[in-house]
Design an enzyme around this catalytic site. Structure first.
Site, PDB file in Angstrom:
ATOM      1  N   ARG A 176       0.839  -1.209   0.000  1.00 22.38           N
ATOM      2  CA  ARG A 176       0.000   0.000   0.000  1.00 22.38           C
ATOM      3  C   ARG A 176       0.871   1.255   0.000  1.00 22.38           C
ATOM      4  NH1 ARG A 176      -3.595  -3.525   3.011  1.00 22.38           N
ATOM      5  NH2 ARG A 176      -2.461  -3.194   4.968  1.00 22.38           N
ATOM      6  N   ASP A 193     -16.147  -3.324  -4.929  1.00 22.63           N
ATOM      7  CA  ASP A 193     -16.161  -4.561  -4.153  1.00 22.63           C
ATOM      8  C   ASP A 193     -17.602  -5.066  -4.129  1.00 22.63           C
ATOM      9  OD1 ASP A 193     -14.033  -5.917  -2.049  1.00 22.63           O
ATOM     10  OD2 ASP A 193     -16.116  -6.314  -1.509  1.00 22.63           O
ATOM     11  N   SER A 194     -17.758  -6.367  -3.928  1.00 23.80           N
ATOM     12  CA  SER A 194     -19.110  -6.938  -3.912  1.00 23.80           C
ATOM     13  C   SER A 194     -19.703  -6.996  -2.510  1.00 23.80           C
ATOM     14  CB  SER A 194     -19.082  -8.354  -4.515  1.00 23.80           C
ATOM     15  OG  SER A 194     -18.218  -9.182  -3.764  1.00 23.80           O
ATOM     16  N   ASP A 207      -6.550  -6.892  -6.626  1.00 24.64           N
ATOM     17  CA  ASP A 207      -6.145  -7.679  -5.455  1.00 24.64           C
ATOM     18  C   ASP A 207      -7.270  -8.642  -5.097  1.00 24.64           C
ATOM     19  OD1 ASP A 207      -4.765  -8.611  -3.262  1.00 24.64           O
ATOM     20  OD2 ASP A 207      -5.331  -6.936  -1.967  1.00 24.64           O
ATOM     21  N   CYS A 241      -2.991 -14.124  -4.185  1.00 18.70           N
ATOM     22  CA  CYS A 241      -2.717 -14.637  -2.845  1.00 18.70           C
ATOM     23  C   CYS A 241      -2.965 -16.132  -2.786  1.00 18.70           C
ATOM     24  CB  CYS A 241      -3.551 -13.914  -1.792  1.00 18.70           C
ATOM     25  SG  CYS A 241      -5.333 -14.159  -1.968  1.00 18.70           S
TER      26      CYS A 241
END
Length: 393
Positions: free
Chosen positions: A206, A247-248, A297, A337
């Site tokens: 970040r 985002d969901s 991400d 990830c």
């Protein structure tokens, strides 16, 4: 002390100090859930001490390779002190820190994060579960804290024959907390947040994103799979004029909105989209939109190597769309990830996405988890987070 004997030739990984023993490597021996066992080669040579897990394909996780070492309360206090002392030496400029990172700290199946005055802990394997009270007491003694919240609510516990569990192990009080990271204020919830409450592994990335946004003069930024908006805060801190966060999860976006306000950023500079990221990217492309910087991400697409092929297709699709939406000279920070997707495979997937998108890019930097999430030479499986910072040419 029960003994687990390995098949001939299966001792080599333990001799290289790799901590896992798979079911198929064992020829003799059995123990109860979490019991400490003696590991021996086929000819009876000592190999290590480990924790037995009768339900798991990883049948034993090694605690120690020293025959003289006892696996007792003093052992766990010693290992915990070593792990926490390492973080002190790293001088991390945040009060959100990973104190214990499982196998990399010689404590397989244990994750400990500190958020200010609160510890958030996961017991992920049978051995860590067996020693839970000892570990909890030692953590509070070493850190001087009084609050410890358990987040053992992950699917991997099912593979160990363990039920999921959450709640206060020591102390009590509010679970909504805030931490300081690179001078930014970030809110989180140890009871409801992802992982132990937050993605501490992306802390350094970040900060790097904020630096690159500033250096490259990125004005418009898109943050996908944004969760609670850490990269969005970083973008605005780096001087971006307009940030779109996708985002969901509506609750995650609400916390992202709160995080932006905590840091004094104007609501007018920010747009939120509660949507499926893949569909949103396709619509943005159809609308002819472009961005100076994009973050991808996503969650774990491949929990194991068996899922790598399917995950590769998903990673390729989102990176193809992201590269098409990136303005010439723009920055893409893209991550995986998934432990089942290697850094080499991820590179190939993103390169293939660039070919399909008709976009060429140079690699500014290869990215990984923060330094308090170490990867040891003996346990490369611990290197789950990998990423690329790309500049579109």
């Amino acid at each position: 002390m029960k003994t687990i004997r390995l098949r001939d030739g299966k001792e080599r990984s333990l001799q290289r100090r790799h901590p896992w023993v798979f079911e198929g490597s064992i020829t003799q021996g059995h123990a109860e859930l979490g019991d400490t066992v003696r590991l021996e080669s086929a000819d009876g040579r000592f190999l290590g001490w480990g924790a037995y897990s009768p339900a798991s394909n990883i049948r034993v996780r090694a605690w120690s390779f020293d025959e003289a070492e006892r696996i007792d309360e003093a052992f766990f206090e010693r290992r915990l002190r070593q792990a926490i002392a390492l973080r002190d030496r790293l001088a991390i400029h945040s009060d959100g820190v990973r104190l214990v990172h499982g196998e990399a700290d010689g404590l397989p199946g244990l994750v400990v994060d500190r958020y200010g005055d609160t510890l958030s802990v996961q017991f992920l394997a049978a051995g860590a579960e067996r020693w839970q009270p000892v570990i909890a007491d030692a953590l509070l003694q070493i850190t001087g804290l009084s609050r410890l919240y358990e987040r053992s609510d992950v699917n991997v516990r099912k593979l160990e024959g363990l039920a999921q569990r959450t709640g206060w192990l020591r102390g009590e009080g509010p679970t909504e907390l805030s931490i300081t990271e690179h001078g930014w204020q970030l809110g989180l919830d140890v009871a409801q947040g992802h992982k132990t409450g937050y993605y501490l592994d992306q802390r350094d990335n970040r900060q790097r994103f904020a630096q690159l946004v500033s250096q490259l003069g990125c004005r418009t930024v898109l943050n996908c799979y944004a969760y609670t908006g850490g990269f969005s805060v970083a973008a605005l801190a780096g001087g971006a004029a307009e940030v779109t966060t996708v985002d969901s999860s509506a609750p995650a976006l609400e916390r992202a909105r709160d995080n932006l306000r905590r840091n004094g950023f104007d609501d007018a500079a920010h747009h939120f989209a509660d949507a499926d990221v893949n569909a949103w990217l396709r619509q943005a492309l159809a609308d002819g939109r472009q961005f100076d910087a994009i973050v991808l991400d996503p969650p774990k697409f491949a929990p194991s190597a068996a899922h790598a092929e399917r995950a590769a297709r998903a990673y390729k699709d989102i990176n193809r769309l992201g590269l098409k939406l990136l303005a010439p000279g723009g920055l893409l920070m893209t991550y995986s990830c998934s432990g089942g997707v290697s850094a080499e495979l991820f590179h190939k997937v993103v390169a293939s996405a660039g070919l399909d998108a008709g976009v060429n890019a140079s690699i500014l930097q290869r990215l990984e988890g923060a330094c308090d999430h170490p990867t040891t030479l003996e346990f490369p499986e611990g290197e789950y987070l990998k990423g690329l910072a790309l500049l579109r040419l």
